[in-house]
Scaffold this motif. Structure first.
Motif, mmCIF file in Angstrom:
data_model
loop_
_atom_site.group_PDB
_atom_site.id
_atom_site.type_symbol
_atom_site.label_atom_id
_atom_site.label_comp_id
_atom_site.label_asym_id
_atom_site.label_seq_id
_atom_site.Cartn_x
_atom_site.Cartn_y
_atom_site.Cartn_z
ATOM 1 N N ARG A 149 0.695 -1.180 0.104
ATOM 2 C CA ARG A 149 -0.434 0.088 0.177
ATOM 3 C C ARG A 149 1.020 1.200 0.320
ATOM 4 O O ARG A 149 1.425 1.439 0.661
ATOM 5 N N LYS A 205 -10.049 11.563 -8.687
ATOM 6 C CA LYS A 205 -11.293 12.751 -8.940
ATOM 7 C C LYS A 205 -10.409 13.847 -8.881
ATOM 8 O O LYS A 205 -9.883 13.891 -7.980
ATOM 9 N N THR A 221 -7.770 13.463 -5.975
ATOM 10 C CA THR A 221 -7.688 12.320 -5.341
ATOM 11 C C THR A 221 -7.709 11.438 -6.444
ATOM 12 O O THR A 221 -8.631 10.460 -6.861
ATOM 13 N N TYR A 223 -6.980 7.502 -6.596
ATOM 14 C CA TYR A 223 -6.822 6.020 -6.075
ATOM 15 C C TYR A 223 -5.888 4.895 -7.396
ATOM 16 O O TYR A 223 -5.630 5.571 -8.763
ATOM 17 N N GLU A 225 -3.560 1.433 -8.836
ATOM 18 C CA GLU A 225 -3.267 -0.147 -8.563
ATOM 19 C C GLU A 225 -1.773 -0.683 -9.281
ATOM 20 O O GLU A 225 -1.607 0.236 -10.571
ATOM 21 N N THR A 231 -2.187 -1.318 -4.275
ATOM 22 C CA THR A 231 -2.868 -0.423 -3.736
ATOM 23 C C THR A 231 -2.156 1.138 -3.971
ATOM 24 O O THR A 231 -1.525 0.461 -2.613
ATOM 25 N N THR A 233 -2.762 5.351 -3.311
ATOM 26 C CA THR A 233 -3.401 7.458 -2.718
ATOM 27 C C THR A 233 -2.721 8.012 -2.799
ATOM 28 O O THR A 233 -1.830 8.049 -1.939
ATOM 29 N N ILE A 235 -2.707 12.422 -2.757
ATOM 30 C CA ILE A 235 -3.687 13.278 -2.481
ATOM 31 C C ILE A 235 -3.194 14.226 -2.635
ATOM 32 O O ILE A 235 -2.048 14.898 -2.070
ATOM 33 N N ASP B 203 -17.436 6.529 -3.703
ATOM 34 C CA ASP B 203 -17.026 6.169 -4.903
ATOM 35 C C ASP B 203 -15.638 4.900 -3.888
ATOM 36 O O ASP B 203 -14.316 5.336 -3.898
ATOM 37 N N LYS B 205 -13.349 1.822 -3.395
ATOM 38 C CA LYS B 205 -12.402 0.375 -4.527
ATOM 39 C C LYS B 205 -12.153 -0.480 -3.091
ATOM 40 O O LYS B 205 -11.381 -0.468 -1.956
ATOM 41 N N ASP B 219 -9.367 -5.355 2.624
ATOM 42 C CA ASP B 219 -8.909 -4.115 1.813
ATOM 43 C C ASP B 219 -9.981 -2.996 0.886
ATOM 44 O O ASP B 219 -10.996 -3.513 0.444
ATOM 45 N N THR B 221 -10.471 1.189 -0.253
ATOM 46 C CA THR B 221 -10.213 2.422 -0.262
ATOM 47 C C THR B 221 -11.782 3.051 -0.718
ATOM 48 O O THR B 221 -11.322 2.494 -1.257
ATOM 49 N N TYR B 223 -13.287 7.148 -1.501
ATOM 50 C CA TYR B 223 -13.381 8.294 -1.872
ATOM 51 C C TYR B 223 -15.299 8.694 -1.888
ATOM 52 O O TYR B 223 -15.818 8.419 -2.016
ATOM 53 N N THR B 233 -11.521 11.316 1.913
ATOM 54 C CA THR B 233 -11.037 9.433 1.813
ATOM 55 C C THR B 233 -10.854 8.381 3.403
ATOM 56 O O THR B 233 -10.285 9.028 4.594
ATOM 57 N N ILE B 235 -9.897 4.702 4.496
ATOM 58 C CA ILE B 235 -8.534 3.687 4.074
ATOM 59 C C ILE B 235 -8.154 2.769 4.379
ATOM 60 O O ILE B 235 -8.156 3.070 6.014
ATOM 61 N N THR B 236 -9.330 1.262 5.125
ATOM 62 C CA THR B 236 -8.438 0.246 5.634
ATOM 63 C C THR B 236 -8.281 -0.965 5.267
ATOM 64 O O THR B 236 -8.407 -1.417 3.939
ATOM 65 N N THR B 237 -8.017 -1.539 6.377
ATOM 66 C CA THR B 237 -7.432 -3.040 5.987
ATOM 67 C C THR B 237 -7.749 -3.921 7.089
ATOM 68 O O THR B 237 -7.226 -3.027 8.884
#
Lengths: 383, 383
Positions: A149, A205, A221, A223, A225, A231, A233, A235, B203, B205, B219, B221, B223, B233, B235-237
């Motif tokens: 990440r 975005k 912003t 995202y 891959e 993944t 981000t 910003i 939005d 992912k 996982d 992400t 927006y 934003t 973001i977590t996992t």
């Protein structure tokens, strides 16, 4: 080849003037500025000096025999054409970021470079930063394993409205071809791909003129891959103040975070996938060490780039950023714009023709700025 | 009404057992646990005590006359139905997070609650955290002006594979209805909406079983866009270790960042839009003060929630989280899933029927987990 490079600077606005001062201050002992070129002769007054010849066209300067190398510091659109002109004259060239506005023109520049025997560098001075160098070193060493990440909050590019009002080309589709991604972020996009590699997909975005009276983006912003499934981000904005610059990379083997001029490494004793496979505790987690990393503290910035450029010309030493690498960050930037314009994800490599057509649409409807002043200001410390 | 609430706990797995210990340890002087109910009688052994009656159905417990209030700590899907059962018995109810798995069932619960004269609370214990309370206080005070950007990296929910293997319902569409968003993040999604308000668009992912052998997401992400145009934003996992918990809010008047148990406020002397309007320096930026904020340091967590619940029942005092507010975080969670499933942005309010149909599809193809053990572990400090 003389022991001193005779350098010409094309474009003596903010950046060109700043480079000139830097060299005049003795920071680049192997470089002497012998000429400048600018289409606005009224700018010559402030760069004048006994050893500097001023030209009102780059061609005249290239033909003069006064320069061995040229630094291109014009608005972005002209970078590739000017670089190509230098290459075709057999003159070494250092190009300010970004390498261009759209990849089509940059590919052409890179093609010409392949067939010319000149040194071609890019002003990615932030690659000299001790923190970013250390980050790259850690990633490249492989000691932390696979990247999982990436999260870069890079919102400390604040610009007030008067900045945008200080030049007719600024923050217009026709003059600059973009906003924060084209003017401020080329450094960060280059560093991102330099340290973490190029993403294969972006979903961006973008907000245009959200915080300023401008037509281009000032809030982004993204995202991302990466090829290995990681993944990310990204910003950025020129609207936040005080902004943040926090660059976090998570690995199978821990985490690396740069913020506030500090680089911290959390290193797992066992890589996470292996831990997860053998561990028996439902709320267990691998042990780790946390270290505030020591770096060499050196960040030579523009001086470092220019001295390496001289070394490359005089002694075939390595550049800090090869010119041909400029296309990577620009691909990322273009893909982000295309994603925003087409309102969906964009895979890399993307449709460069479509990007160009979409850009041209915006150039055609670009507004003419009135009431702008050609201000050249001291921008030390702003890049 | 007696001076002590007689509490029944439905579900004595990890959370139910943890609540029981907490109350038995004397942290909730106005609550005594008089009964538990669980469909697995083999669990009764470990909760047994002279004053606790064990029931193998919640209905039997509610009919027993032994409880004034119930704490629902079952798997998520059953929360709304059990809460409704309590309400219809005139029994006060505290529901563990999340309020449910899909908003349709939670709306029904909220409707019933409106027409019943019972206290209905939700176990959003992180609302008691001194840092989050302070953040809400600052946002609500208006001193920082409009929110412009929210960025929450909340990746410190690491779970190893054995956690998911510790219960058949865990991390399945049929048993849990989601992954990190439904199990770990209800707190964060509630806090996000509690502090910053609900977004109008997400939005997302999402990656399913990316870091674990599970069928749900681990996982995410996202927006977000808020009603005032602010972006965000999230973001977590459960895959990163050591993860991060960095919650940044940018305002017209500066910036607020919570990380590493510290809350820092950057406060501008002049709000940015006003500064930008009057400032004449192209690289100028407003002056600010940076303060490490002092808080009251209190984070009463579950104890605070339960004591407020008792106070609400006994003396009509305010709850920390009203039950009907549970739907907000769940709307956000459902919208994120729907965005991922439909591969595009989702506006709030979203199509709840579509969400439900998509969820049912996944429930139908949900795999049955084999080789799971019913482990109950000490989870102190893990929520």
């Amino acid at each position: 080849m003389a022991k001193q490079i005779r350098l010409g600077i094309v474009g003596v606005g903010n950046m060109g003037t700043s480079h000139l001062s830097n060299i005049r201050n003795g920071n680049c002992p192997e470089i002497t500025v012998t000429a400048v070129a600018d289409i606005r002769p009224e700018r010559f007054e402030r760069v004048a000096g006994p050893d500097i010849t001023c030209f009102d066209s780059s061609k005249a300067m290239l033909d003069s025999g006064l320069v061995d190398a040229v630094l291109v510091a014009t608005p972005h659109y002209d970078h590739p054409a000017l670089a190509i002109e230098c290459m075709k004259h057999g003159i070494h060239v250092m190009v300010e970021k970004p390498s261009g506005v759209y990849t089509k023109q940059v590919r052409e520049m890179n093609e010409v470079a392949k067939n010319c025997d000149v040194v071609f560098g890019l002003m990615f001075n932030q690659r000299t930063d001790h923190i970013y160098r250390k980050m790259k070193e850690i990633v490249d060493s492989g000691e932390m394993g696979r990247i999982r990440r990436v999260c870069w909050i890079i919102t400390d590019w604040y610009r007030p409205q008067v900045y945008y009002d200080s030049g007719a080309w600024r923050a217009t589709w026709s003059g600059e071809g973009g906003g924060v991604l084209l003017n401020q972020c080329p450094h960060n996009l280059d560093l991102l791909q330099w340290i973490c590699g190029l993403p294969v997909k972006v979903d961006t975005k973008m907000h245009f003129g959200k915080w300023h009276d401008i037509e281009v983006e000032d809030d982004v912003t993204t995202y991302m891959e990466f090829p290995n499934g990681a993944t990310g981000t990204f910003i950025t904005t020129t609207g936040d103040t005080p902004g943040s610059n926090r660059f976090e990379i998570t690995f199978d083997g821990g985490k690396l975070v740069s913020e506030n001029g500090e680089l911290i490494l959390w290193k797992l004793e066992q890589f996470e996938p292996e831990f997860s496979r053998v561990n028996k505790e439902p709320f267990g987690s691998p042990a780790f060490t946390k270290t505030v990393l020591q770096t060499d503290g050196k960040s030579e910035q523009h001086t470092g780039i220019l001295n390496a450029f001289a070394g490359a010309i005089l002694r075939d030493e390595p550049l800090i950023a090869e010119g041909v690498e400029g296309i990577n960050g620009l691909m990322l930037s273009n893909a982000m714009h295309l994603s925003a314009w087409t309102d969906g994800p964009v895979s890399l490599p993307f449709d460069e023709e479509l990007f160009y057509l979409e850009l041209v649409k915006r150039i055609k409807s670009s507004r003419n700025k009135t009431n702008v002043t050609d201000i050249v200001v001291d921008i030390s410390g702003s890049y």
